[in-house]
Scaffold this active site. Structure first.
Site, PDB file in Angstrom:
ATOM      1  N   PHE A 154       0.549  -1.135  -0.017  1.00 52.26           N
ATOM      2  CA  PHE A 154      -0.039  -0.102  -0.008  1.00 52.26           C
ATOM      3  C   PHE A 154       1.004   0.954  -0.131  1.00 52.26           C
ATOM      4  O   PHE A 154       1.908   1.418   0.647  1.00 52.26           O
ATOM      5  CB  PHE A 154      -0.763  -0.224   1.255  1.00 52.26           C
ATOM      6  CG  PHE A 154      -1.844   1.091   1.061  1.00 52.26           C
ATOM      7  CD1 PHE A 154      -2.918   0.958   0.471  1.00 52.26           C
ATOM      8  CD2 PHE A 154      -1.816   2.061   2.024  1.00 52.26           C
ATOM      9  CE1 PHE A 154      -3.959   1.980   0.198  1.00 52.26           C
ATOM     10  CE2 PHE A 154      -2.546   3.233   2.049  1.00 52.26           C
ATOM     11  CZ  PHE A 154      -3.831   3.058   1.180  1.00 52.26           C
ATOM     12  N   ASP A 199       1.879  -4.938   8.433  1.00 58.11           N
ATOM     13  CA  ASP A 199       0.678  -4.335   8.260  1.00 58.11           C
ATOM     14  C   ASP A 199      -0.451  -5.121   8.065  1.00 58.11           C
ATOM     15  O   ASP A 199      -0.625  -5.976   7.112  1.00 58.11           O
ATOM     16  CB  ASP A 199       0.912  -3.435   6.877  1.00 58.11           C
ATOM     17  CG  ASP A 199      -0.353  -2.387   6.822  1.00 58.11           C
ATOM     18  OD1 ASP A 199      -1.417  -2.565   7.489  1.00 58.11           O
ATOM     19  OD2 ASP A 199      -0.024  -1.248   6.210  1.00 58.11           O
ATOM     20  N   TYR A 244     -10.365   1.341  10.984  1.00 57.00           N
ATOM     21  CA  TYR A 244     -11.698   1.706  10.263  1.00 57.00           C
ATOM     22  C   TYR A 244     -12.072   0.561   9.095  1.00 57.00           C
ATOM     23  O   TYR A 244     -13.279   1.127   8.643  1.00 57.00           O
ATOM     24  CB  TYR A 244     -11.609   3.075   9.702  1.00 57.00           C
ATOM     25  CG  TYR A 244     -10.497   3.358   8.771  1.00 57.00           C
ATOM     26  CD1 TYR A 244     -10.368   3.000   7.553  1.00 57.00           C
ATOM     27  CD2 TYR A 244      -9.277   4.049   9.407  1.00 57.00           C
ATOM     28  CE1 TYR A 244      -9.516   3.468   6.504  1.00 57.00           C
ATOM     29  CE2 TYR A 244      -8.323   4.412   8.342  1.00 57.00           C
ATOM     30  CZ  TYR A 244      -8.479   3.965   7.065  1.00 57.00           C
ATOM     31  OH  TYR A 244      -7.266   4.379   6.150  1.00 57.00           O
ATOM     32  N   LYS A 245     -11.229  -0.431   8.990  1.00 57.13           N
ATOM     33  CA  LYS A 245     -11.914  -1.355   7.946  1.00 57.13           C
ATOM     34  C   LYS A 245     -12.634  -2.476   8.651  1.00 57.13           C
ATOM     35  O   LYS A 245     -13.615  -2.321   9.212  1.00 57.13           O
ATOM     36  CB  LYS A 245     -10.602  -1.989   7.022  1.00 57.13           C
ATOM     37  CG  LYS A 245      -9.647  -0.762   6.403  1.00 57.13           C
ATOM     38  CD  LYS A 245      -8.609  -1.434   5.709  1.00 57.13           C
ATOM     39  CE  LYS A 245      -7.647  -0.454   5.228  1.00 57.13           C
ATOM     40  NZ  LYS A 245      -8.253   0.317   3.928  1.00 57.13           N
ATOM     41  N   ARG A 283     -12.555  -4.582  -6.927  1.00 58.03           N
ATOM     42  CA  ARG A 283     -12.225  -5.033  -5.574  1.00 58.03           C
ATOM     43  C   ARG A 283     -13.588  -5.221  -4.657  1.00 58.03           C
ATOM     44  O   ARG A 283     -14.460  -4.247  -4.689  1.00 58.03           O
ATOM     45  CB  ARG A 283     -11.267  -4.120  -4.745  1.00 58.03           C
ATOM     46  CG  ARG A 283     -10.995  -4.636  -3.508  1.00 58.03           C
ATOM     47  CD  ARG A 283      -9.929  -3.632  -2.964  1.00 58.03           C
ATOM     48  NE  ARG A 283     -10.586  -2.747  -2.040  1.00 58.03           N
ATOM     49  CZ  ARG A 283      -9.883  -1.927  -1.087  1.00 58.03           C
ATOM     50  NH1 ARG A 283      -8.623  -2.253  -0.769  1.00 58.03           N
ATOM     51  NH2 ARG A 283     -10.607  -1.254  -0.493  1.00 58.03           N
TER      52      ARG A 283
END
Lengths: 420, 420
Positions: free
Chosen positions: B145, B216, B241-242, B390
């Site tokens: 990322f 990560d 927040y995911k 996705r």
């Protein structure tokens, strides 16, 4: 009738109420929640709740997050103004634009996000990198707020101890400006004494020695007019949850003067400071202006609370606010005068208007116990080590009658303490 | 009847509904707000709103902040459990204790606060400082990322370019482990392809070369069981927040293995990581355990939302959650199969269970336009550059019937696109 009795006579209270009757900011009090039976003199630790915040939080949680979900990152990006919702991507910039006029900055010189501590780290790293390599001293006030010192210690350790953090008494700052100093890291208003440094004067003197300045505006922003560009300031940080009333742990702001933006580097380079985050490029290309100092994904809930809280300032003339702040603090000092004669209280805040912010502090040998008694009486101030009673005044929601009530409470607490 | 028709026949839907009838997590859906008419396949970008969050936010704003003001920093500090309010000082630790079991960590190995980006910086700085000075390579996946790459670039620039950030294709990671590598910086599940690295295997192989690992867990924590200590992991970060559903920009977490806590240094040393913040000492003395990585004042509003959101996991067996995740994604892949034969779709997510997380991605030459059409139909997935569609699956709130509806929508959008 002694001086003491005269000051506490109802006639004094009526005179203060008369002042309140002509207070051009009196209507602002209705914009805050203030608990009954409390005189809240700690807005310089945590500003009171602006009444618009709970509904804004509810809207952001239930509609923007719960209802629109990820669409809120980009939806409504063409809207503007205080009522604008969603467009979370640009929320940091919208908040920056509201803070800019309070600190004498242009909107693109301000970035909002992260904590004050992290923002201090960003600016220290940027400024040290800009300074000539032979300048190895970070000059600071020995009484600076601890996190300012800690962040400098941590960065210096990361850089292999290349620099020397030199804490000196505030009175010796000017004498310590020299060609070995890379930068000054100073808080304009001392968190304990309320002593205010001469931001413009010290900035000019530092520049005279080729020194960069980082100003911590924790107890300045929202407390009185700040004019960073008028003072030629280089870098600054400030707090969202004290006089800006953004809520506990509200995001902090930082300032990078336009003239430094090409040479200052954002070493905490995160995707939200990239010129095009969703390009998902492998190399960091900074966004224009201060936006490059926004690092990770903005904390939308906390940031929205700050955004709503800042609207309180939309109709406030900061010159008027400062005049009221001085009137409140002058009144407080005057009413406290007879108590100083009777009890072991020492005023540590300068009387001179130019040398203080919006707080008044006293030393007292049993300060911790005294503050506990005061809090029990609904007079909420702060104890600060080792022996400081700190009282913050917020002209947006304090009246002169509040000052009178606070001193009544302090008098009673001192009496309860048995004369010491 | 073609294969295609059979798969979309009502009999298929009834079979899926039959599976849903026996779903041990079916009751969890009622704990989330999910808008009508939407299949939300983007919980890996922003988790849906847990219904307990708005009332918690209202209580924190109106009562804890508005009513109790600064007293909430320390009030109720003896209380505990999920209903505990206030005691804001220890809120980061309480949230850390809720995250720890989801990632196979002990509570004192986890710190909560700041963004994932800032936490990556903290861990990179700590790990590089621990590595032998001749190790100059930071090994990472070329498809990591972007913010992970950017933070490493920024830190390296701050350290004078002393290190080399070496991005290699995921398949070549193992071959690049060597004595010149200081650390690996890897995301367990690729944000685009959903490909999952072998965390335990790579950690062991890295250790075989004396290399430290930073993982990560952005697309891992809350998505499936993670066992950091079981894998002997050194350092990790993750996103609030995911799959943890903490709200937009929720605070992030980091993990420092107990065995490293004496040697790893918190270079972002702020007052809230001090052993006694209100001692206001001039020198930083770290708090025990991971708490030292908490830097500035916690963002209480955002952190409270995350705290409330994590209670959703209190009665969830992560093994059961993983089984459902695999059933949902297997079903999705199976239903998509006939569409791959007809349209230019390429599955980029591995079919092997061990090699993927809780998302499924396809390449499509007009992926951006396709996703816009899908969003218009209420199928919320993500477009990721350059050509990725996705779809994230959250077993807490998705049913197999949702998968069926999503594929119906994709089929319609592909048909609308004119066969390409």
């Amino acid at each position: 009738m002694t001086v003491f009795d005269r000051l506490f006579a109802n006639s004094t209270l009526s005179q203060l109420q008369e002042k309140d009757a002509h207070d051009p900011l009196a209507h602002k009090r209705a914009e805050f929640k203030l608990p009954e039976g409390v005189v809240y003199l700690d807005g310089n630790s945590l500003g009171a709740l602006p009444l618009t915040v709970p509904s804004r939080l509810a809207r952001v949680a239930e509609e923007e997050w719960g209802g629109q979900l990820i669409r809120s990152w980009t939806a409504n990006s063409s809207s503007s103004g205080t009522g604008a919702a969603q467009d979370w991507m640009n929320l940091p910039d919208r908040v920056a634009a509201k803070i800019a006029p309070l600190i004498g900055a242009q909107p693109h010189e301000v970035a909002v996000g992260d904590s004050t501590s992290v923002n201090i780290f960003k600016l220290l790293a940027a400024a040290l990198h800009m300074a000539a390599p032979e300048r190895r001293v970070i000059l600071t006030d020995a009484d600076n707020f601890p996190t300012d010192l800690y962040m400098a210690q941590g960065l210096n350790a990361l850089l292999g101890g290349r620099y020397e953090l030199r804490p000196v008494p505030g009175a010796n700052l000017e004498a310590n400006l020299s060609g070995e100093v890379a930068l000054t890291l100073l808080t304009e208003v001392d968190y304990r004494t309320g002593h205010r440094l001469d931001l413009a004067g010290l900035t000019a003197k530092a520049h005279g020695h080729g020194i960069l300045t980082i100003w911590d505006l924790a107890h300045s922003a929202g407390a009185f007019p700040v004019d960073l560009n008028g003072a030629g300031a280089d870098f600054a940080v400030g707090c969202g949850y004290k006089f800006l009333n953004g809520g506990p742990g509200a995001p902090s702001f930082l300032f990078v003067a336009e003239r430094h933006q090409d040479s200052a580097q954002a070493f905490l380079s995160g995707w939200m400071g990239h010129v095009d985050p969703f390009e998902m490029a492998r190399d960091f290309t900074p966004a224009p202006g201060a936006r490059r100092y926004v690092v990770g994904t903005p904390t939308v809930l906390s940031l929205s609370a700050l955004d709503a809280a800042l609207d309180v300032f939309a109709d406030v003339d900061m010159t008027v606010l400062r005049a009221k702040s001085l009137s409140l603090t002058d009144t407080f000092m005057e009413l406290m005068e007879p108590l100083m004669a009777q009890y072991p209280l020492t005023l540590v805040t300068p009387r001179n208007h130019d040398e203080r912010g919006s707080q008044v502090s006293y030393q007292h040998p049993q300060a911790r116990e005294m503050m506990e008694r005061l809090i029990g009486r609904g007079i909420l101030g702060d104890f600060r080590t080792p022996d400081i009673l700190r009282f913050g005044f917020t002209p947006l929601y304090h009246s002169h009658a509040d000052v009178w009530r606070a001193v009544q409470g302090i008098k009673a607490a001192l009496e309860e303490g048995g004369g010491t």
